[in-house]
Motif scaffolding. Structure first.
Motif, PDB file in Angstrom:
ATOM      1  N   PRO A  22       1.754 -11.080   3.813  1.00 59.76           N
ATOM      2  CA  PRO A  22       2.312 -10.544   4.863  1.00 59.76           C
ATOM      3  C   PRO A  22       3.023  -9.251   4.374  1.00 59.76           C
ATOM      4  N   ASP A  23       2.400  -8.200   3.646  1.00 58.75           N
ATOM      5  CA  ASP A  23       3.251  -7.113   3.310  1.00 58.75           C
ATOM      6  C   ASP A  23       2.565  -5.935   3.967  1.00 58.75           C
ATOM      7  N   VAL A  24       2.864  -4.708   3.632  1.00 55.48           N
ATOM      8  CA  VAL A  24       2.510  -3.452   4.502  1.00 55.48           C
ATOM      9  C   VAL A  24       0.894  -3.285   4.034  1.00 55.48           C
ATOM     10  N   GLU A  25       0.531  -3.562   2.804  1.00 58.10           N
ATOM     11  CA  GLU A  25      -0.957  -3.401   2.482  1.00 58.10           C
ATOM     12  C   GLU A  25      -1.638  -4.380   3.201  1.00 58.10           C
ATOM     13  N   GLY A  26      -1.069  -5.898   2.936  1.00 55.52           N
ATOM     14  CA  GLY A  26      -1.931  -6.970   3.563  1.00 55.52           C
ATOM     15  C   GLY A  26      -2.085  -6.723   4.884  1.00 55.52           C
ATOM     16  N   GLU A  27      -1.090  -6.543   5.717  1.00 52.54           N
ATOM     17  CA  GLU A  27      -1.299  -6.018   7.202  1.00 52.54           C
ATOM     18  C   GLU A  27      -2.244  -5.002   7.428  1.00 52.54           C
ATOM     19  N   ALA A  28      -2.248  -3.837   6.695  1.00 53.62           N
ATOM     20  CA  ALA A  28      -2.956  -2.717   6.812  1.00 53.62           C
ATOM     21  C   ALA A  28      -4.481  -3.186   6.760  1.00 53.62           C
TER      22      ALA A  28
ATOM     23  N   LYS B  59      -6.179  -5.716  -1.850  1.00 54.05           N
ATOM     24  CA  LYS B  59      -5.771  -5.033  -0.403  1.00 54.05           C
ATOM     25  C   LYS B  59      -6.063  -3.710  -0.369  1.00 54.05           C
ATOM     26  N   ILE B  60      -5.998  -3.192   0.802  1.00 50.25           N
ATOM     27  CA  ILE B  60      -5.989  -1.590   0.679  1.00 50.25           C
ATOM     28  C   ILE B  60      -4.639  -1.112   0.570  1.00 50.25           C
ATOM     29  N   ASP B  61      -4.228  -0.252  -0.709  1.00 50.15           N
ATOM     30  CA  ASP B  61      -3.351  -0.028  -1.292  1.00 50.15           C
ATOM     31  C   ASP B  61      -3.325   1.412  -1.810  1.00 50.15           C
ATOM     32  N   PRO B  62      -3.406   2.568  -0.836  1.00 49.51           N
ATOM     33  CA  PRO B  62      -3.484   3.608  -1.280  1.00 49.51           C
ATOM     34  C   PRO B  62      -2.642   4.155  -2.430  1.00 49.51           C
TER      35      PRO B  62
END
Lengths: 368, 202
Positions: free
Chosen positions: B147-153, B112-115
């Motif tokens: 359902p966390d910040v990265e998954g949502e992003a 997942k997108i995780d900068p």
């Protein structure tokens, strides 16, 4: 939510082993300087919100030459009892009724604790981050959704900042984090904004009693971006904040930082319409902090159906006799209060309290 | 590990303990249990382990785990080939497939997108997804990231990308109270999520 019936501590600060039972109402700890009075308040505070008001490095809370501490509190709320325990060494473990739980947000908020401590003076002298910390801690205790929004928000800010530092900047990805920031940020902003408005109502009530003459204290929430005064609903906050993020994107990508949002907001304190930070005298600043804390304590207590407890670290020295009495009347509605003092005379004003003597890490209950 | 064990036992135990969920004591137990196995069985296990990476690959189309170029799902002619469910990792496919409610295709992003962990959109299999939609007659996309910040992003990013290019039904799986659990003990973040994604009943 509840109050403490009993606490146990092992290897916490200067306590090797401590077990105390408390009554509702006022509990006073009397002792000389450096005996561990504030450590007891810190302990109570830590079980409530898993932080210390004195130290950001939690390792400092472990007794000298020990590896970990264990705290337990038996809490009574709504006629039922529960046990909160926390162990902190290399890692932190949380237990509710001896069952391990993983989310701090499920632990914090079982006890709502309002501290009156010398560190509060940072509300005036400190930076915006100290005042945000005050808002965040107070609101996290009252509203669990505030805490989870704040955690998501902080993570999204960090991610967005990291994206701004990447070359070339991926504006599409930044836009995605903007929408996450706006959703979480709107909830945070609305809670904070409402809190400040309601705090002002309490300040209007308290100022005439605790201040001389016509002196008045007010606060004002200060946004880090332009926003219309009419904005009220969460959707409006979300739209305004999203616009601000878009508007500042050039600046943000130049400085490689997210320059606007709740993580940059602040509140200003006014003493008789003048900025306290710039124009307040030492005495004005000190009394203002106490009044602010009384107001926020009353507000928490009112929001939480009279379920808040206070911990008060020797603030009586700052007050003259008349204000001391006024302050004590504010404690009457509070379910449970923990007070430290070096001055035995304070006990005369607190006839119905439990008293503990504390000397060199040993605590003895001397009056029920 | 006790010091009096012979070195081969210590070595195997050390290797096993690097597996997820296996601590020092469990790895020791597993090693000693293996010592009781027949030599043939041990040889077979050793072969299974040593050839694992050669025998298992990723599906050319969806990124799922596969034995050959294509995975079981992509090879199955009975599956709906106009719906794609997007997941982060192959093991999530099993979780979704086991529920029996979904009979469409999958697409594995590979994360997942995780900068903050240096995983960006270009590190994920997003272009492959876009190519699949271009080349096939896809009607619906279900975004099943965490359902966390990265998954949502990641979900929002994909939705933005896809809606600009295609006429598609794009949906996000619902988030909320686990089925069969007691509402009393739901944590507040989940509860808030459940209330936000409530559905009309009538």
């Amino acid at each position: 939510m509840g109050l403490f019936n009993e606490i146990t501590a092992i290897h916490f600060r200067n306590f090797t082993k401590l077990n105390l039972t408390f009554s509702s109402g006022i509990n006073v700890f009397v002792g000389e300087n450096g005996q561990g009075k504030t450590n007891i308040l810190e302990l109570i505070y830590f079980i409530s919100i898993l932080r210390s008001f004195r130290s950001n490095n939690l390792k400092n809370l472990i007794q000298w030459q020990q590896n970990s501490f264990l705290l337990s509190g038996c809490v009574e709320c709504l006629n039922s009892k529960m046990k909160l325990s926390v162990q902190l060494g290399e890692t932190r473990s949380l237990y509710l009724n001896n069952t391990k739980i993983n989310r701090a947000s499920e632990f914090i908020g079982r006890i709502r604790c309002v501290p009156f401590v010398s560190e509060d003076i940072y509300l005036v002298y400190g930076s915006g981050s100290d005042r945000r910390k005050f808002l965040d801690i107070t609101l996290s205790q009252l509203y669990p959704d505030y805490l989870s929004a704040l955690q998501n928000y902080n993570k999204a800010v960090k991610s967005r900042n990291r994206l701004l530092k990447c070359e070339p900047v991926n504006f599409k990805a930044i836009g995605v984090f903007d929408s996450i920031l706006a959703t979480a940020g709107a909830l945070i902003t609305q809670y904070r904004y409402r809190f400040c408005n309601r705090l002002n109502e309490h300040l209007t009530d308290i100022s005439p009693i605790m201040l001389a003459g016509n002196d008045r204290i007010k606060i004002k929430y200060e946004f880090s971006y332009d926003i219309s005064e009419k904005v009220q609903t969460q959707e409006e906050f979300q739209r305004s904040y999203l616009n601000a993020l878009k508007k500042n994107i050039d600046k943000d990508s130049q400085y490689k930082l997210t320059s606007v949002g709740p993580h940059r907001d602040d509140f200003l304190i006014f003493f008789n319409e003048k900025s306290l930070n710039n124009f307040g005298s030492e005495g004005e600043c000190r009394i203002t902090v106490i009044i602010l804390k009384i107001a926020s304590g009353r507000l928490s207590n009112e929001t939480d159906n009279n379920n808040v407890i206070y911990i008060i670290d020797d603030v009586f020295g700052e007050l003259d006799e008349k204000r001391r009495e006024s302050f004590l009347t504010y404690l009457q509605d509070i379910k449970q209060v923990f007070i430290t003092t070096t001055d035995n005379k304070i006990l005369d004003c607190l006839p119905h309290s439990s008293v503990f003597n504390i000397s060199n890490g040993k605590v003895v209950k001397c009056k029920e | 590990m006790s010091n009096h064990y012979p070195i081969p036992i210590k070595e195997l135990s050390q290797s096993l303990s690097s597996l997820p969920g296996v601590g020092k004591r469990t790895s020791e137990r597993l090693t000693l249990a293996l010592l009781d196995w027949e030599s043939d069985d041990l040889r077979r296990l050793g072969e299974q382990i040593s050839t694992l990476k050669e025998k298992v690959t990723h599906c050319d189309i969806c990124g799922n785990l596969a034995e050959k170029e294509l995975c079981e799902v992509c090879l199955n002619p009975k599956r709906n080939n106009d719906v794609i469910c997007v997941v982060e990792y192959p093991q999530q496919i099993a979780a979704i497939d086991n529920c029996g409610r979904y009979n469409g295709l999958y697409h594995v992003l590979g994360g997942k997108i995780d900068p903050l962990s240096n995983i960006h959109a270009e590190n994920l299999r997003i272009n492959q997804l876009i190519d699949r939609i271009k080349e096939n007659n896809i009607r619906e996309i279900i975004l099943s990231t965490s359902p966390d910040v990265e998954g949502e992003a990641t979900a929002v990013y994909l939705a933005n990308e896809l809606k600009d290019q295609f006429q598609l039904n794009i949906s996000r799986i619902a988030l909320g109270i686990p089925v069969g659990s007691d509402l009393t003990y739901a944590d507040s973040a989940t509860m808030a999520m459940a209330l936000d994604s409530r559905r009309p009943l009538l």
